[in-house]
Design a protein around this motif. Structure first.
Motif, PDB file in Angstrom:
ATOM      1  N   ALA A 146       0.833  -1.203   0.000  1.00 35.99           N
ATOM      2  CA  ALA A 146       0.000   0.000   0.000  1.00 35.99           C
ATOM      3  C   ALA A 146       0.868   1.254   0.000  1.00 35.99           C
ATOM      4  O   ALA A 146       0.536   2.257  -0.639  1.00 35.99           O
ATOM      5  CB  ALA A 146      -0.931  -0.017   1.212  1.00 35.99           C
ATOM      6  N   TRP A 147       2.013   1.185   0.681  1.00 34.19           N
ATOM      7  CA  TRP A 147       2.889   2.365   0.744  1.00 34.19           C
ATOM      8  C   TRP A 147       3.562   2.678  -0.602  1.00 34.19           C
ATOM      9  O   TRP A 147       4.016   3.796  -0.817  1.00 34.19           O
ATOM     10  CB  TRP A 147       3.907   2.241   1.887  1.00 34.19           C
ATOM     11  CG  TRP A 147       3.366   2.928   3.110  1.00 34.19           C
ATOM     12  CD1 TRP A 147       2.641   2.354   4.117  1.00 34.19           C
ATOM     13  CD2 TRP A 147       3.434   4.324   3.412  1.00 34.19           C
ATOM     14  NE1 TRP A 147       2.254   3.311   5.016  1.00 34.19           N
ATOM     15  CE2 TRP A 147       2.734   4.533   4.616  1.00 34.19           C
ATOM     16  CE3 TRP A 147       4.016   5.432   2.780  1.00 34.19           C
ATOM     17  CZ2 TRP A 147       2.598   5.790   5.193  1.00 34.19           C
ATOM     18  CZ3 TRP A 147       3.887   6.687   3.353  1.00 34.19           C
ATOM     19  CH2 TRP A 147       3.184   6.855   4.544  1.00 34.19           C
ATOM     20  N   ALA A 188      10.888   8.315   2.417  1.00 38.91           N
ATOM     21  CA  ALA A 188      11.642   7.237   3.051  1.00 38.91           C
ATOM     22  C   ALA A 188      11.186   5.885   2.521  1.00 38.91           C
ATOM     23  O   ALA A 188      10.047   5.721   2.091  1.00 38.91           O
ATOM     24  CB  ALA A 188      11.432   7.306   4.563  1.00 38.91           C
ATOM     25  N   SER A 189      12.102   4.912   2.562  1.00 37.94           N
ATOM     26  CA  SER A 189      11.709   3.577   2.112  1.00 37.94           C
ATOM     27  C   SER A 189      11.032   2.794   3.242  1.00 37.94           C
ATOM     28  O   SER A 189      10.369   1.785   3.000  1.00 37.94           O
ATOM     29  CB  SER A 189      12.928   2.813   1.599  1.00 37.94           C
ATOM     30  OG  SER A 189      13.918   2.793   2.602  1.00 37.94           O
ATOM     31  N   MET A 190      11.220   3.268   4.502  1.00 38.63           N
ATOM     32  CA  MET A 190      10.591   2.592   5.642  1.00 38.63           C
ATOM     33  C   MET A 190       9.133   3.035   5.775  1.00 38.63           C
ATOM     34  O   MET A 190       8.799   4.181   5.484  1.00 38.63           O
ATOM     35  CB  MET A 190      11.314   2.959   6.948  1.00 38.63           C
ATOM     36  CG  MET A 190      12.786   2.578   6.986  1.00 38.63           C
ATOM     37  SD  MET A 190      13.002   0.798   7.126  1.00 38.63           S
ATOM     38  CE  MET A 190      12.461   0.549   8.827  1.00 38.63           C
ATOM     39  N   ILE A 191       8.316   2.130   6.245  1.00 41.34           N
ATOM     40  CA  ILE A 191       6.926   2.490   6.553  1.00 41.34           C
ATOM     41  C   ILE A 191       6.907   3.193   7.907  1.00 41.34           C
ATOM     42  O   ILE A 191       7.489   2.681   8.870  1.00 41.34           O
ATOM     43  CB  ILE A 191       6.056   1.217   6.647  1.00 41.34           C
ATOM     44  CG1 ILE A 191       6.058   0.491   5.308  1.00 41.34           C
ATOM     45  CG2 ILE A 191       4.635   1.557   7.080  1.00 41.34           C
ATOM     46  CD1 ILE A 191       5.433  -0.881   5.400  1.00 41.34           C
ATOM     47  N   PRO A 192       6.278   4.368   8.023  1.00 45.21           N
ATOM     48  CA  PRO A 192       6.232   5.027   9.335  1.00 45.21           C
ATOM     49  C   PRO A 192       5.383   4.221  10.322  1.00 45.21           C
ATOM     50  O   PRO A 192       4.346   3.684   9.948  1.00 45.21           O
ATOM     51  CB  PRO A 192       5.596   6.388   9.024  1.00 45.21           C
ATOM     52  CG  PRO A 192       4.906   6.230   7.718  1.00 45.21           C
ATOM     53  CD  PRO A 192       5.601   5.132   6.974  1.00 45.21           C
ATOM     54  N   PRO A 208       1.735   0.061  11.829  1.00 47.03           N
ATOM     55  CA  PRO A 208       2.025   0.872  10.634  1.00 47.03           C
ATOM     56  C   PRO A 208       1.005   2.006  10.489  1.00 47.03           C
ATOM     57  O   PRO A 208      -0.184   1.792  10.709  1.00 47.03           O
ATOM     58  CB  PRO A 208       1.874  -0.119   9.474  1.00 47.03           C
ATOM     59  CG  PRO A 208       1.855  -1.475  10.081  1.00 47.03           C
ATOM     60  CD  PRO A 208       1.383  -1.326  11.488  1.00 47.03           C
ATOM     61  N   LEU A 209       1.515   3.184  10.133  1.00 48.85           N
ATOM     62  CA  LEU A 209       0.626   4.321   9.901  1.00 48.85           C
ATOM     63  C   LEU A 209       0.201   4.344   8.438  1.00 48.85           C
ATOM     64  O   LEU A 209       0.882   3.807   7.573  1.00 48.85           O
ATOM     65  CB  LEU A 209       1.348   5.625  10.247  1.00 48.85           C
ATOM     66  CG  LEU A 209       1.733   5.807  11.716  1.00 48.85           C
ATOM     67  CD1 LEU A 209       2.641   7.031  11.876  1.00 48.85           C
ATOM     68  CD2 LEU A 209       0.487   5.971  12.579  1.00 48.85           C
ATOM     69  N   HIS A 267      -2.160  14.355   7.012  1.00 48.61           N
ATOM     70  CA  HIS A 267      -1.945  13.652   8.273  1.00 48.61           C
ATOM     71  C   HIS A 267      -1.712  12.165   8.028  1.00 48.61           C
ATOM     72  O   HIS A 267      -2.152  11.618   7.017  1.00 48.61           O
ATOM     73  CB  HIS A 267      -3.163  13.811   9.189  1.00 48.61           C
ATOM     74  CG  HIS A 267      -3.421  15.217   9.602  1.00 48.61           C
ATOM     75  ND1 HIS A 267      -4.234  16.061   8.877  1.00 48.61           N
ATOM     76  CD2 HIS A 267      -2.962  15.936  10.653  1.00 48.61           C
ATOM     77  CE1 HIS A 267      -4.270  17.249   9.470  1.00 48.61           C
ATOM     78  NE2 HIS A 267      -3.508  17.208  10.548  1.00 48.61           N
ATOM     79  N   LEU A 268      -1.038  11.532   9.006  1.00 47.78           N
ATOM     80  CA  LEU A 268      -0.967  10.075   9.049  1.00 47.78           C
ATOM     81  C   LEU A 268      -1.847   9.618  10.196  1.00 47.78           C
ATOM     82  O   LEU A 268      -1.957  10.299  11.219  1.00 47.78           O
ATOM     83  CB  LEU A 268       0.477   9.609   9.291  1.00 47.78           C
ATOM     84  CG  LEU A 268       1.493   9.947   8.190  1.00 47.78           C
ATOM     85  CD1 LEU A 268       2.889   9.477   8.616  1.00 47.78           C
ATOM     86  CD2 LEU A 268       1.107   9.296   6.864  1.00 47.78           C
ATOM     87  N   GLN A 269      -2.487   8.466  10.016  1.00 49.12           N
ATOM     88  CA  GLN A 269      -3.350   7.959  11.079  1.00 49.12           C
ATOM     89  C   GLN A 269      -2.950   6.542  11.453  1.00 49.12           C
ATOM     90  O   GLN A 269      -2.417   5.798  10.637  1.00 49.12           O
ATOM     91  CB  GLN A 269      -4.825   8.014  10.665  1.00 49.12           C
ATOM     92  CG  GLN A 269      -5.187   7.017   9.596  1.00 49.12           C
ATOM     93  CD  GLN A 269      -6.695   6.911   9.350  1.00 49.12           C
ATOM     94  OE1 GLN A 269      -7.117   6.389   8.328  1.00 49.12           O
ATOM     95  NE2 GLN A 269      -7.518   7.393  10.254  1.00 49.12           N
TER      96      GLN A 269
END
Ligand code: ZN
Length: 260
Positions: A71-72, A151-155, A163-164, A132-134
């Motif tokens: 999804a990211w 970034a390649s990382m998922i926040p 995971p956000l 925003h991130l939720q």
């Protein structure tokens, strides 16, 4: 449907302004077409986001929960599409109508928050927002940073580690603010339908709801996209169509309302 064409165009803009000024309550419904002038292509258009990322494969709640990395891929692309985009003259026209006391609120299907950037205060974002991130686990909501889309990382959530996701409505998630939107539109005398064919629920329900309540429609699209809601019982023109680019037509309406 009344088509506002070149012939007698000044008179028609003046007539349209009178309708706006005499309406007790005016509401705007906006879609992708209002942000095309800001450089954000319609996701549904050829070459748009949905032609590169099939919604079923990337944009469902189920995909995010099962495979957030997948999804990211979509969310990062979306972040790039929306980064740095600026409100255009059509967004500013609606903000000005609100500041003139002539617009009660905006219902938007867009997630770009350009209405708020233009200065609109009462905006209902049916599909959420991209600022925003939720966290779906603990309901934390934090402002997003451009770095998080690069970034390649998922926040991950600071509180619970989940995971956000961007605060946008994925397929399979409920749309936002439905009760407030129906309350806003229920007693609306004039609905401005802008840059949308309003074919997707719940936006699709709003023009018919306004007509059933005796209200009028002003449609601002390149081509007529709504069904023809025609003429009222008294022979009054109840569905006006304003062809052309909304970055020109909406400011023209505001100019007419100011009486310039
Ligand atoms: Zn959390």
């Amino acid at each position: 449907m009344t088509r506002v064409v070149d012939q007698n165009i000044e008179k028609l803009w003046a007539d349209a302004a009178v309708v706006v000024q005499n309406a007790g309550k005016v509401v705007a419904l906006t879609g992708a077409g209002i942000s095309v002038g800001s450089g954000i292509p319609d996701f549904r258009s050829p070459g748009g986001l949905w032609s590169r990322f099939s919604p079923e494969e990337y944009a469902t709640l189920e995909v995010f929960q099962r495979d957030p990395a997948k999804a990211w891929e979509l969310f990062r692309t979306l972040g790039k599409v929306l980064a740095g985009k600026q409100a255009n003259a059509a967004h500013r026209a609606l903000a000005e109508l609100e500041s003139m006391g002539l617009l009660a609120g905006i219902v938007t299907q867009n997630i770009d928050s350009l209405h708020q950037q233009a200065g609109s205060r009462r905006v209902f974002e049916i599909h959420g927002d991209h600022r925003h991130l939720q966290c779906l686990c603990c309901h934390t909501l934090i402002p997003v940073t451009p770095e998080q889309y690069q970034a390649s990382m998922i926040p991950l959530c600071d509180h619970c580690g989940a995971p956000l996701k961007p605060n946008v409505v994925l397929f399979g998630e409920p749309v936002r603010d439905l009760e407030a939107i129906y309350a806003l539109v229920a007693d609306c005398d004039l609905l401005l339908v802008i840059g949308t064919s309003a074919q997707v629920y719940p936006a699709a329900a709003l023009p018919a709801m306004v007509r059933q309540g005796g209200g009028r429609l002003f449609e601002f699209n390149r081509e007529p996209a709504l069904p023809d809601f025609g003429t009222g019982r008294s022979g009054r023109k109840d569905h006006w169509f304003f062809p052309g680019d909304v970055v020109r037509t909406l400011p023209r309406l505001v100019t007419a309302c100011r009486g310039d």
